[in-house]
Design a protein around this motif. Structure first.
Motif, mmCIF file in Angstrom:
data_model
loop_
_atom_site.group_PDB
_atom_site.id
_atom_site.type_symbol
_atom_site.label_atom_id
_atom_site.label_comp_id
_atom_site.label_asym_id
_atom_site.label_seq_id
_atom_site.Cartn_x
_atom_site.Cartn_y
_atom_site.Cartn_z
ATOM 1 N N TYR A 1 0.808 -1.223 0.000
ATOM 2 C CA TYR A 1 0.000 0.000 0.000
ATOM 3 C C TYR A 1 0.839 1.270 0.000
ATOM 4 N N SER A 2 2.088 1.152 0.391
ATOM 5 C CA SER A 2 2.915 2.359 0.309
ATOM 6 C C SER A 2 4.392 2.004 0.264
ATOM 7 N N VAL A 3 5.149 3.005 -0.145
ATOM 8 C CA VAL A 3 6.603 2.884 -0.209
ATOM 9 C C VAL A 3 7.121 3.889 0.809
ATOM 10 N N SER A 4 8.001 3.468 1.683
ATOM 11 C CA SER A 4 8.461 4.413 2.700
ATOM 12 C C SER A 4 9.936 4.200 2.998
ATOM 13 N N ASN A 5 10.455 4.961 3.954
ATOM 14 C CA ASN A 5 11.847 4.876 4.401
ATOM 15 C C ASN A 5 12.807 4.840 3.211
ATOM 16 N N THR A 6 12.620 5.809 2.326
ATOM 17 C CA THR A 6 13.421 5.882 1.096
ATOM 18 C C THR A 6 14.627 6.793 1.341
ATOM 19 N N TYR A 7 15.801 6.205 1.270
ATOM 20 C CA TYR A 7 17.035 6.979 1.467
ATOM 21 C C TYR A 7 17.972 6.638 0.318
ATOM 22 N N GLN A 8 18.480 7.648 -0.354
ATOM 23 C CA GLN A 8 19.452 7.379 -1.418
ATOM 24 C C GLN A 8 20.841 7.746 -0.915
ATOM 25 N N LEU A 9 21.700 6.742 -0.863
ATOM 26 C CA LEU A 9 23.092 6.965 -0.455
ATOM 27 C C LEU A 9 23.967 6.428 -1.574
ATOM 28 N N GLY A 10 24.662 7.310 -2.255
ATOM 29 C CA GLY A 10 25.432 6.892 -3.429
ATOM 30 C C GLY A 10 24.468 6.344 -4.456
ATOM 31 N N ASN A 11 24.787 5.162 -4.963
ATOM 32 C CA ASN A 11 23.923 4.569 -5.986
ATOM 33 C C ASN A 11 22.864 3.639 -5.380
ATOM 34 N N ASN A 12 22.857 3.578 -4.066
ATOM 35 C CA ASN A 12 21.912 2.658 -3.424
ATOM 36 C C ASN A 12 20.686 3.395 -2.895
ATOM 37 N N LEU A 13 19.532 2.885 -3.258
ATOM 38 C CA LEU A 13 18.284 3.429 -2.735
ATOM 39 C C LEU A 13 17.731 2.418 -1.729
ATOM 40 N N PHE A 14 17.644 2.832 -0.477
ATOM 41 C CA PHE A 14 17.047 1.991 0.565
ATOM 42 C C PHE A 14 15.549 2.242 0.556
ATOM 43 N N ILE A 15 14.770 1.191 0.697
ATOM 44 C CA ILE A 15 13.329 1.343 0.526
ATOM 45 C C ILE A 15 12.575 0.291 1.340
ATOM 46 N N LYS A 16 11.408 0.667 1.822
ATOM 47 C CA LYS A 16 10.561 -0.292 2.552
ATOM 48 C C LYS A 16 9.219 -0.374 1.837
ATOM 49 N N LEU A 17 8.736 -1.583 1.601
ATOM 50 C CA LEU A 17 7.445 -1.770 0.932
ATOM 51 C C LEU A 17 6.458 -2.262 1.987
ATOM 52 N N ASN A 18 5.385 -1.509 2.172
ATOM 53 C CA ASN A 18 4.470 -1.805 3.287
ATOM 54 C C ASN A 18 3.214 -2.546 2.849
ATOM 55 N N SER A 19 2.830 -3.533 3.648
ATOM 56 C CA SER A 19 1.570 -4.245 3.405
ATOM 57 C C SER A 19 0.926 -4.519 4.758
ATOM 58 N N THR A 20 -0.309 -4.993 4.750
ATOM 59 C CA THR A 20 -0.963 -5.300 6.038
ATOM 60 C C THR A 20 -0.644 -6.712 6.518
ATOM 61 N N ASN A 21 0.097 -7.445 5.728
ATOM 62 C CA ASN A 21 0.463 -8.808 6.126
ATOM 63 C C ASN A 21 1.616 -8.751 7.128
ATOM 64 N N ASN A 22 1.336 -9.180 8.364
ATOM 65 C CA ASN A 22 2.364 -9.114 9.406
ATOM 66 C C ASN A 22 3.576 -9.978 9.097
ATOM 67 N N ASN A 23 3.410 -10.914 8.186
ATOM 68 C CA ASN A 23 4.526 -11.818 7.891
ATOM 69 C C ASN A 23 5.254 -11.447 6.610
ATOM 70 N N GLN A 24 4.876 -10.341 6.018
ATOM 71 C CA GLN A 24 5.502 -9.957 4.748
ATOM 72 C C GLN A 24 6.243 -8.637 4.975
ATOM 73 N N HIS A 25 7.543 -8.720 5.093
ATOM 74 C CA HIS A 25 8.335 -7.507 5.343
ATOM 75 C C HIS A 25 9.372 -7.357 4.257
ATOM 76 N N PHE A 26 9.276 -6.286 3.501
ATOM 77 C CA PHE A 26 10.242 -6.068 2.435
ATOM 78 C C PHE A 26 11.020 -4.809 2.726
ATOM 79 N N SER A 27 12.266 -4.999 3.064
ATOM 80 C CA SER A 27 13.176 -3.859 3.203
ATOM 81 C C SER A 27 14.316 -4.139 2.230
#
Lengths: 946, 409
Positions: free
Chosen positions: B281-307
């Motif tokens: 449902y959303s994309v958050s915690n987006t930080y670009q350091l050099g060529n790397n983009l850190f990102i978190k993908l959020n869902s309501t599934n407590n067992n699905q964590h994508f960082s």
């Protein structure tokens, strides 16, 4: 989306890792295998992959574990010089298998990197595939799953045998299940309660081989609560979701003893139906459908201490019982907060009971000249009971609704033939009475309960409402005949004979409404918060009416041709009604403090500003029984609770409770009709009787440890109370030992109670379990009564101590030692003390021998001593030998030898106020029994059956 | 008329935002790879925060990093705690002392990296901000544009950016802007307009994530901005809003295209997401350091964590949960998820400062990890401050800050 709770299941796993590794340690099993599990293609080490090691060429599981965050694993206590197979599994990946052998010199096998490949990638071709085994344990989201097939037990093992093997799980000897110290609150089969919901029914009947997996998971206690409860769900294999299990047994014994039983239960995904019947003459009296089902459990291959016939139960009972149970779920996958279910239980029992007893009662009347009453009684009773219980419940996220109809029928006959006499303590006879009392009554009852509960929905005024309505309609008809002959040796003119018949009917109609609104402040104050105090408004209104008509007839001579004449005094029509309204404003406040990953502390305080209005009215044909009274009382309450949960360490609960309670005198206490045919006990009126008002305070402390392999639970409680104007007996003894009792008010009742319970379970390696239970209780009290119009305050002391040690070694041996010691003393105002001591020791053992045979034995020592009569000792020794036959252990032959030492008696022993009663009664006598039982057991779906 | 208005509202953002430099990032969470700490990070520093009665806190709800201090918001103890960079407690601002009481807690603050001042919305006065120095001393009350509901970011030139969203059929029929900038209390730019009354996306439809919608960049002349039900990552400067990245997810995880604008699902979006918990449902915690983009993908599934870490040059994706700890991190996983914790799952990387990325760990999980390492025979030579921590601290001690310097390639 914020996760609010630390994952208990994940924590279980982390704390469990050691216990998973624990293997039987001996001189051969000294080796270790270690390595890493990696997804080479995606360059990462896999966490929570299952690594299991089997003995080569077999599916004998030697050890298993889950990989840690480094993908690493280590399995210890493996044997050397034996071919082993390492199996690695992980969801979404092809399983990996490898043959290894550890040499005695190295004792260590480093598998290094084990590479898993994703399903759908190149198919992993393994030239070493040797077994097809499932991962023993896996973590699916927040649910811990144990795959039943990975655990190899005897073919006829049941779920209980499997659960005893699982890490962190303790099945206590009293049936409680804990996982890492946390109590399992609910055990389901396919998400539903199984045949009444008792966990033992599922665990002792379902074959381990029909189980696909056992799931452990948390749910919140209430839909909006932060408290969580632990659940276990037994997931059946796809082709085993339909099953039939039951038992047919015939037991024949010496002295005409017999025990017959039959049960057949059928279930599928949505429906459960069971029919159970039992007939015996060995005091095994079933109470309801659930107890019938539990008496017929299959039980598996493990050892257990079995139920024994009760040789202390006075009398001989012959009972026949029939039970039917039905459950149907209208929705496929019910949960704790969503279900649509109908339950119906029918139970019928027919019980004949004969008791022969010889009882001596010592009345300490304070004069220094005690009176002793000796009674010889022959009691025969017959009862036919029919009970139907139904429940329909529908739960969804915000709303619970239920209807429970109950129909009950009881037809009971009691015949009591007694010879009673009184004498002085110098054995000088004072009086005698011979009586025959035959009482026949029928009781019909229809009870209907329905209600609903709303939870928080849309912050509307309809949230948090509880409503219940109860309609109770009862009719009791009685037919009684009483013949008695009383003679006083003091006064020869005092010879009384009665031949009295009673016909009575009581009709009762009661309506109760309960309404609790837990968010009154939202309604009144429109969300204005006063220190976050929650205001509830609780109401309980009962209106009860009883119409009692009795006709009593007397015959003055023993001439059977003479007609009975109406007894105008005892013949009566009475209408008694009462209205009871309890209303309370409940003020509550909850403070919660949780420090992430450290602790959670919850404090809750509730004040009940409760008032009770009670009005009673009695209309009778006897003027003195016409009365109308009303009472208005303030009966406040206060409760304070504090819960401290420290993650991974302990959970402690402290509760302080203050309650007040009022009891109102009944019409039988205020203005009873005195039936003088009761020779030794006459009821007298006390129209001036007041209500009694009791106040109690209590404190309890419970602790459960969450440390693996060291399950410790303990509980300490104290309570104290006092009663103002307590309704007590005012007993007046006449010269020959007859008592007339009137109810009277007396102050001075006080008590203090303390109790402690400690339970500890220790798993010794993988093979043994040692459980220890210590229980202690103490009571000091002062209880007033009147003896010959003088206030007597008895000072009572009682103490009970119990120790229970249970040891189980593999599936072969179970030993149980239980000892309890109790003391009771009652000291009257004049300093006379009545003392009673009792020591009971039970030693039980059960040994499983080869070829499915079991030998078990138990000895029960009982010693009773008191300072008014001779000590009583009893030793009951029973032994059993049983053997099971056929592939599925379906046939059991059992030989039982009961009361081998031929004690043939039961001991009666108790102190009540100023009386001490001792005696003996007839019991089951030594007998031998041979029982044949057949357990039909089919677990497969319909298609497979065809 | 209303339809036309809605259409305009949907189209308007495209006039304001410049899609020319947008890079499309295709995320298939299933095909992310793993790595090791030393392959991803140049530096790992573990900083235990001092534990004593006056600075004991529940968790880190917001972390700002200055040259000398860590500034921590702990909503439960209603305080902003200031620790020195070595973890020693310095001072704190208690909510009670500034009027946050009677159940009201400080829920957010802003930090002006130029003036080195902590800004807290006034609990009592609308449009007033309380300004503190890094010793917790109140300096002044500032009148101006303020809303306690808004997320605030302050650019180096003092320009303030705010974001807030309030749409409800009970509100007046008026146009509001999801994002706006101001300087010296006067409005400068407005972006992402919506109708407060008729917008199909209602306030009740929004599932909030724990972090503010602004994410610092290495240089504070720009900030990344994300919002719910939108897979674009925006770059905001003092005078421009760009869509710098557009995330495309596999169909299984992807929201329906009109999820943000569909009027039929007004007030029902959260329920729909609970029914389909796999949807991001959303994309958050987006930080670009050099060529790397850190990102978190959020869902309501407590067992699905994508960082994830997305390398914008090589298009390679690393799953943070699959980064294996090694000697560089003293065999401590860089997140508590490896030891059953939920802090990283909830809060992810909480901030950056310069080249450093920050997350945190509870002491319970840290000790558990240490014990697991000892059981598995993984030993590391700890720096003196960690030796001291293990000697003096315990499972109930305050959290530890994990400071990471990602490789720049």
């Amino acid at each position: 989306m914020i996760l609010r709770k630390t994952s208990f299941i994940a924590t279980v796993l982390l704390f469990c890792s050691l216990s998973i590794l624990a293997q039987k340690k001996d001189s051969v099993n000294v080796c270790e295998a270690k390595g890493f599990v990696k997804d080479q293609a995606n360059n990462y080490f896999i966490q929570s992959a299952t690594v299991a090691i089997y003995k080569g060429g077999t599916s004998n599981l030697l050890g298993y574990t889950l990989t840690d965050s480094f993908g690493s694993f280590s399995i210890k206590n493996l044997p050397y010089g034996v071919p082993l197979i390492v199996v690695v599994t992980y969801t979404g990946y092809n399983s990996y298998q490898k043959k290894i052998q550890i040499f005695e010199e190295s004792k260590l096998f480093d598998l290094k990197e084990l590479n898993l490949e994703k399903k759908g990638d190149n198919i992993q071709v393994l030239d070493e595939v040797t077994i097809n085994a499932k991962a023993p344990v896996s973590l699916k989201g927040d649910t811990l799953e144990f795959n039943a097939d990975a655990f190899h037990l005897a073919p006829n093992a049941v779920v209980e045998d499997l659960m005893k093997k699982l890490p962190g799980i303790v099945i206590w000897s009293d049936g409680l299940i804990t996982i890492n110290g946390k109590k399992v609150q609910r055990l389901f089969v396919e998400g539903k309660p199984f045949f009444g919901g008792k966990s033992k029914t599922a665990m002792q009947n379902l074959p381990k081989n029909s189980v696909d997996r056992i799931q452990v998971y948390n749910t919140s206690a209430d839909n909006h609560s932060i408290d969580s409860i632990l659940n276990v769900n037994i997931k059946l294999k796809e082709n085993k979701k339909t099953g039939i299990f039951g038992k047919v047994s015939i037991g024949l014994g010496t002295r005409g003893r017999s025990d017959l039983g039959g049960m057949i239960n059928w279930f599928d995904s949505n429906t459960q139906i069971g029919i159970i019947g039992a007939a015996n003459n060995s005091n095994n009296v079933p109470k309801n459908v659930n107890s019938l089902i539990q008496n017929n459990s299959f039980k598996g291959v493990g050892v257990s201490i079995e139920y024994q016939p009760d040789f202390n139960m006075p009398g001989i009972s012959r009972s026949q019982a029939l039970g039917l149970t039905f459950q149907h779920d209208f929705i496929e996958n019910p949960t704790s907060f969503k279900n649509n279910r109908i339950n119906a239980d029918y139970f019928s029992s027919k019980i004949n009971k004969d008791i022969l007893s010889r009882i001596q009662t010592n009345f300490v009347n304070g004069t220094g000249k005690n009176i002793i009453q000796n009674a010889e009684c022959k009691n025969e009773s017959y009862s036919l009971k029919q009970d139907f219980d139904g429940t329909y419940s529908n739960k969804n996220k915000n709303f619970d609704f239920y209807i429970t109809p109950n129909i009950f029928y009881l037809d009971e006959m009691n015949s009591n033939d007694s010879n009673t006499g009184t004498e002085t303590d110098a054995e000088i006879p004072l009086s005698r009475n011979k009586s025959l009392d035959i009482n026949n009554f029928k009781h019909k009852k229809a009870l209907f309960k329905s209600g609903f509960k709303t939870r928080k929905t849309k912050n509307s005024i309809w949230d948090f409402i509880e409503f219940d309505y109860i309609l109770d309609s009862e009719i009791t008809t009685g037919d009684r005949k009483m013949l008695s002959e009383f003679e006083s040796f003091e006064d020869s003119t005092n010879l009384k004979m009665f031949d009295r018949k009673y016909q009575s009917q009581t009709e009762k109609l009661s309506n109760s409404v309960f309404l609790n609104y837990r968010k009154l402040q939202d309604l009144l104050l429109k969300n204005i918060s006063i220190w976050n105090i929650n205001i509830g408004f609780r109401n309980n209104l009962t209106f009860n009416e009883e119409i009692n008509s009795s006709k009593v007839f007397d015959r003055t001579s023993s001439d059977t041709n003479e007609e009975y004449l109406a007894n105008d005094y005892l013949t009566n029509k009475n209408r008694y009604s009462f209205l009871d309204y309890i209303s309370s404003i409940d003020l509550s406040k909850t403070f919660a403090k949780a420090f992430s990953d450290r602790y959670r502390k919850t404090t809750e305080a509730t004040i009940n500003l409760q008032t009770q209005y009670y009005a009673q009215k009695n209309n009778s044909e006897h003027q003195f029984q016409n009365l109308q009274r009303s009472y208005r009382e303030f009966v406040p309450g206060f409760k304070f609770s504090f819960e401290h949960h420290k993650h991974g360490s302990f959970n402690k609960v402290y509760v302080f409770d203050f309650k007040s309670k009022v009891d109102f005198p009944s019409i039988d206490q205020l203005a009873p009709l005195t039936d003088s045919s009761s020779a030794y006990l006459l009821r007298k009126a006390n129209p001036g009787l007041k209500r009694q008002y009791a106040q109690t305070i209590s404190f309890t402390y419970k602790m459960s440890s969450e440390k693996v392999n060291n399950n410790l639970l303990y509980e300490i409680g104290f309570s104290a109370g006092r009663t103002e104007d307590m309704i007590v007996d005012s007993i007046t003894y006449d010269k020959i030992g007859r008592r007339s009792i009137a109810a009277a008010n007396a102050d001075g009742h006080k008590y203090f109670r303390g109790n402690a319970l400690v339970q500890r379970s220790h798993k010794i390696a993988k093979t043994s379990i040692l459980q220890l239970t210590l229980a202690f209780s103490l009571e000091l009290s002062k209880s007033p009564n009147y003896i010959n119009e003088n206030l007597n305050t008895s000072q009572n002391f009682s103490n009970y101590n119990n120790i229970n040690v249970y040891y189980e070694w593999t599936d072969i041996l179970a030993v149980n030692f239980q000892q309890s010691y109790s003391i009771l003393t009652s000291t009257l105002s004049n300093g006379i003390a009545l003392k009673n001591k009792s020591l009971r020791t039970i030693m039980s053992t059960s040994v499983n021998l080869p070829r499915e045979t079991t030998v078990s034995s138990n000895i029960n020592f009982v010693t009773n001593k008191n300072n008014m009569s001779m000590p009583n000792n009893l030793i009951i020794w029973n032994a059993n030998f049983s053997a099971r036959f056929f592939k599925g252990n379906n046939l059991e032959v059992k030989f039982s030898a009961l009361d081998l030492l031929r004690q043939n008696k039961s001991v009666v022993n108790y102190i009540d106020g100023n009386t001490i009663t001792t005696g003996i009664a007839n019991v089951l006598q030594n007998y031998f029994m041979l029982t044949f039982s057949y357990y039909p057991r089919i677990f497969r779906n319909k298609k497979q059956q065809k | 008329m209303r339809t036309i208005l809605l259409l305009i509202l949907v189209i308007i953002p495209y006039f304001y935002t410049n899609a020319q430099s947008t890079k499309i990032l295709r995320f298939d969470p299933e095909n992310s790879t793993g790595s090791s700490v030393s392959e991803v990070f140049d530096e790992v520093n573990i900083i235990p925060l001092e534990t004593k009665k006056e600075c004991l806190f529940n968790t880190i709800d917001q972390l700002e990093i200055t040259n000398n201090f860590f500034i921590i918001l702990d909503q439960q103890t209603n305080s902003i705690l200031i620790f020195e960079k070595n973890g020693r407690f310095s001072s704190k601002i208690t909510g009670q002392s500034i009027g946050y009481n009677n159940g009201r807690n400080i829920v957010k603050f802003a930090y002006n990296r130029q003036t080195e001042r902590i800004l807290v919305p006034s609990p009592t006065t609308q449009n007033e901000t309380l300004e503190f120095d890094c010793n917790g001393k109140m300096m002044q009350r500032i009148k101006g544009i303020s809303s306690s509901f808004a997320d605030l970011f302050i650019f180096s030139d003092g320009t303030e950016a705010r974001t807030e969203y309030q749409a409800d059929s009970r509100l007046p029929d008026s146009i509001a802007y999801e994002l706006y900038t101001s300087k010296n209390a006067s409005l400068r730019r407005k972006y992402l307009p919506y109708n407060k009354k008729y917008s199909p996306l209602k306030s009740k439809d929004i599932l909030h994530s724990s972090h503010s919608k602004f994410y610092y960049q290495e240089q504070d002349t720009s900030v990344l901005f994300t919002r719910p039900y939108d897979y674009n990552i925006y770059r905001l400067t003092t005078n421009k809003l760009d869509t710098c990245f557009k995330i495309i997810l596999p169909m299984y995880y992807s929201l329906p295209t009109k999820f943000r604008t569909d009027t039929l699902i007004s007030n029902k979006r959260i329920q729909l997401l609970k029914e389909q918990p796999n949807l991001i449902y959303s994309v958050s915690n987006t930080y670009q350091l050099g060529n790397n983009l850190f990102i978190k993908l959020n869902s309501t599934n407590n067992n699905q964590h994508f960082s994830m870490i997305y390398n914008i040059i090589s298009d390679k994706i690393i799953d943070v949960s699959k980064i294996k700890a090694d000697q560089k991190s003293y065999f401590f996983a860089i997140t508590d998820a490896a030891v059953g914790g939920i802090d990283f799952k909830n809060k992810n990387f909480v901030n950056i400062n310069g080249n450093y990325l920050y997350t945190f760990y509870s002491s319970l999980r840290f000790f558990m990890q240490k014990e697991a390492n000892e059981r598995a025979g993984r030993s590391a030579i700890y720096p003196p401050h960690l030796v001291e921590y293990f000697r003096m601290g315990n499972r109930g001690s305050n959290h530890l800050i994990i400071q990471l310097k990602p490789k720049t390639n």
